[in-house]
Design an enzyme around this catalytic site. Structure first.
Site, mmCIF file in Angstrom:
data_model
loop_
_atom_site.group_PDB
_atom_site.id
_atom_site.type_symbol
_atom_site.label_atom_id
_atom_site.label_comp_id
_atom_site.label_asym_id
_atom_site.label_seq_id
_atom_site.Cartn_x
_atom_site.Cartn_y
_atom_site.Cartn_z
ATOM 1 N N GLY A 170 0.759 -1.129 0.114
ATOM 2 C CA GLY A 170 -0.029 0.094 0.057
ATOM 3 C C GLY A 170 0.879 1.253 0.065
ATOM 4 N N THR A 171 0.073 2.388 0.289
ATOM 5 C CA THR A 171 0.864 3.853 0.347
ATOM 6 C C THR A 171 0.525 4.316 1.562
ATOM 7 O OG1 THR A 171 0.245 4.136 -2.060
ATOM 8 C CG2 THR A 171 0.747 5.923 -0.966
ATOM 9 N N VAL A 172 1.806 5.028 2.103
ATOM 10 C CA VAL A 172 1.586 5.579 3.345
ATOM 11 C C VAL A 172 1.500 7.323 3.313
ATOM 12 C CG1 VAL A 172 2.677 6.163 5.723
ATOM 13 C CG2 VAL A 172 3.107 3.884 4.361
ATOM 14 N N ASP A 183 8.439 -9.678 6.561
ATOM 15 C CA ASP A 183 8.777 -8.787 5.717
ATOM 16 C C ASP A 183 9.787 -7.628 6.325
ATOM 17 O OD1 ASP A 183 9.185 -7.669 3.336
ATOM 18 O OD2 ASP A 183 7.451 -6.152 3.339
#
Length: 663
Positions: free
Chosen positions: A428-430, A541
């Site tokens: 995703g995007t932060v 991760d």
């Protein structure tokens, strides 16, 4: 002794410690301690506060940093200039006994001695909890002693207790008298709880902010809070001088455009307040500044045909040329001077305008109705009802995990504008966001996920929200009103470890002491996730771009989007392979069997990245040099390990020590 013996993380940290061998002066512009803003007359260093009474000590060794009154142990969580209030965390008096009536684990007397501050009589309540309890509160009012108390009793069971009621049966509540200083709380027992021990072994007493406490019958059995929030009032002692105001008159330090208000009945203290039409900090030498009411329609009552003119502390309204009447008095409209208008055209124009406005309002209303129902649909689909049920079971008078409305996060990120993006990853995007109270947060907007995993997502959110480790990015809350849930984390200011290692243009090289500290902190996080949580967690991760650094280079592990919970009766999980190329455990890649060792392997690659300064994987080099493990193994086999380690004499010396240890 060989590296392969013992726990994997311990061996890697030991190797790192053998390879590695480490403060800015604040100024008056630095008026924050963690998330707490410290306005004048308060300050954290000499010359930055009005007097010693307004000293705030910031302990930056805690995470987040904690603020204390003076050199004491009273924790400050908020300072209000407009209301002249301090929000602190006060101690809870506790009186416990064993079944035979022996006192145990008690701290039945607590005090609060801050002469400048007064216990707020409008914002606080004195509370006692128990079934065999007597509690006393004492202090001084204008120099005279004051004492009062509560008696709390129950029958031989707690079945008669009612949640929300605090009137003597299990819970007693008293109002705080006005002007109370020097707080002392004592809690005792009538019969050492021998008659009620089965359901009430302890008695408690404390002063708490009244809107932060609701009695629950569960508190009779156990009340776990050591500190609770309470409000203090403060003022300026008469005779206090301020060098910043450069005044010889020490009876009034209030700045320009302010007024002095007597605070206590005895006239010993006063407060400063901005005049109407002004805003700012009234205790500063520049005082309060004029508010431009014309910039905010809520602050002026000029009608639509009038023009607003700002004045010092006020405003006026003026009519245009084609209107008659003075119109300069606020709230009085202007009369138009039409002479030859065609009434038919005016009527058509007005009718058409009303029609357009009506259609517009209808469309807007439908769009709003549709948006509300869509939010409710996504909230339910994303497991919001399940999460709310879990949150309702966490009964606590202090702040905790939040469920954010989508509009609040949308406003915090300027509608998720590209300028607010601080990072993008495989999950995703932060975005960087600023909430209405000034708190800076990081908002993770995930990619589309399988909706069949909603229960697992909610379970992971619940577990993550309760992780309490200084080196894990704190999960503050989530938003479930969108197609894909949004997660809100604390914002870490100093970028990623990957940037500090590989982007030498924008970042100075990390010292070896700092690298060792970072490695040790990440190792402690993995040990915590694997061994100390109620349900072990595999991160899946671990990589340098998922390690964030704050201003003190403290490491914080982030991005748990791929994490898995491991039931206590399982040692491994069969799962679809996920992770980042270069950090993936080869055994996990071949078998799809996920274990704690998969995280340990990735951590090992991270250590080599710290030591060598090389990336975990590259595609612009020959095949034998593409992955970091190949480079290290080749160098070790050919006895040229020194070539891949950063070259400075300190490291060469450490490397020789490592070789001696290895032999």
């Amino acid at each position: 002794m060989k590296v392969g013996m013992g726990r994997p993380i311990d061996n890697l940290v030991l190797l790192m410690m053998l390879l590695f061998s480490a403060a800015a002066s604040p100024d008056c512009d630095q008026r924050r301690c963690g998330n707490l803003e410290i306005p004048f007359p308060f300050g954290t260093r000499k010359g930055c506060y009005l007097s010693e009474n307004f000293l705030i000590t910031c302990n930056k060794t805690q995470n987040p940093p904690r603020a204390f009154i003076g050199d004491g142990d009273v924790i400050v969580t908020n300072i209000s200039i407009n209301d002249s209030e301090l929000r602190i965390l006060g101690l809870v008096a506790k009186d416990c006994y064993t079944r035979n009536g022996s006192q145990t684990g008690s701290h039945n007397k607590v005090t609060l001695d801050s002469p400048l501050f007064t216990i707020s009589n409008t914002k606080n309540r004195f509370v006692a909890i128990g079934c065999d309890t007597q509690a006393f509160i004492s202090g001084k009012i204008e120099g005279d002693a004051h004492k009062s108390g509560c008696m709390v009793l129950c029958e031989n069971s707690n079945k008669t207790l009612t949640d929300g009621q605090c009137a003597g049966n299990g819970c007693c509540e008293l109002k705080i008298p006005k002007g109370l200083k020097y707080l002392e709380i004592v809690v005792r027992s009538f019969h050492q709880h021998t008659k009620v021990f089965d359901f009430n072994p302890c008695g408690y007493a404390f002063v708490i902010q009244k809107n932060n406490f609701t009695f629950s019958s569960k508190y009779i059995h156990t009340f776990t809070h050591v500190r609770v929030p309470l409000m203090l009032d403060w003022g300026i002692p008469n005779g206090t001088c301020s060098k910043s105001n450069k005044k010889t008159n020490c009876n009034n330090i209030c700045g320009p455009n302010t007024q002095k208000i007597n605070y206590l009945n005895d006239g010993s203290q006063y407060r400063c307040k901005c005049l109407d039409g002004f805003t700012g900090n009234p205790y500063l030498s520049e005082g309060c500044q004029d508010v431009n009411e014309c910039n905010d329609p809520r602050l002026n009552d000029c009608e639509h045909e009038q023009t607003c003119f700002n004045t010092q502390g006020n405003f006026t309204c003026s009519c245009p040329k084609n209107y008659k009447g003075d119109g300069r008095n606020k709230g009085k409209g202007c009369i138009p001077t039409y002479k030859a208008f065609d009434q038919y055209i005016i009527g058509c124009t007005v009718g058409l305008t009303l029609l357009v406005i009506g259609c517009t309002l209808l469309c807007l209303g439908y769009a709003k109705w549709k948006a509300i129902h869509q939010k409710k649909y996504f909230f339910k689909k994303n497991g919001g009802l399940v999460l709310e049920q879990h949150l309702s079971e966490w009964e606590s008078p202090v702040e905790m995990f939040r469920i954010f409305p989508h509009e609040e996060l949308k406003k915090a990120t300027n509608k998720f504008h590209d300028s607010a993006v601080v990072g993008k990853g495989g999950f995703g995007t932060v975005y960087k966001g600023v909430l209405g109270d000034g708190l800076i947060i990081a908002i993770k907007k995930s990619k589309l996920v399988d909706q069949s995993q909603t229960d697992q997502f909610i379970n992971e959110v619940i577990v993550m929200s309760q992780i309490n480790h200084r080196n894990v990015v704190k999960l503050l809350g989530c938003c479930l009103e969108t197609k894909v849930p949004l997660l809100a984390y604390e914002f870490v200011t100093n970028g990623t470890l990957f940037e500090h290692i590989h982007n030498k243009t924008n970042h100075a090289p990390l010292s070896w002491e700092t690298r060792l500290k970072i490695a040790s902190e990440i190792a402690s996080v993995l040990a915590y996730l694997h061994s100390s949580t109620s349900t072990p967690i595999i991160h899946r991760d671990i990589k340098s771009s998922n390690v964030l650094l704050d201003h003190d280079y403290t490491a914080k592990l982030s991005d748990f989007g791929a994490s898995k919970l491991v039931p206590l009766d399982h040692t491994q999980l069969s799962t679809m392979v996920q992770g980042t190329l270069g950090y993936l455990d080869p055994e996990y890649l071949l078998t799809s069997e996920l274990t704690e060792k998969s995280d340990v392997y990735s951590f090992g690659i991270l250590l080599f990245e710290l030591i060598t300064g090389k990336k975990a994987v590259r595609f612009d080099v020959p095949e034998e040099e593409r992955t970091l493990p190949k480079i290290v193994l080749c160098a070790m086999n050919e006895d040229r390990l020194e070539e891949i380690v950063r070259r400075d004499w300190q490291q060469k010396q450490i490397l020789r020590r490592y070789k001696r240890w290895q032999s």
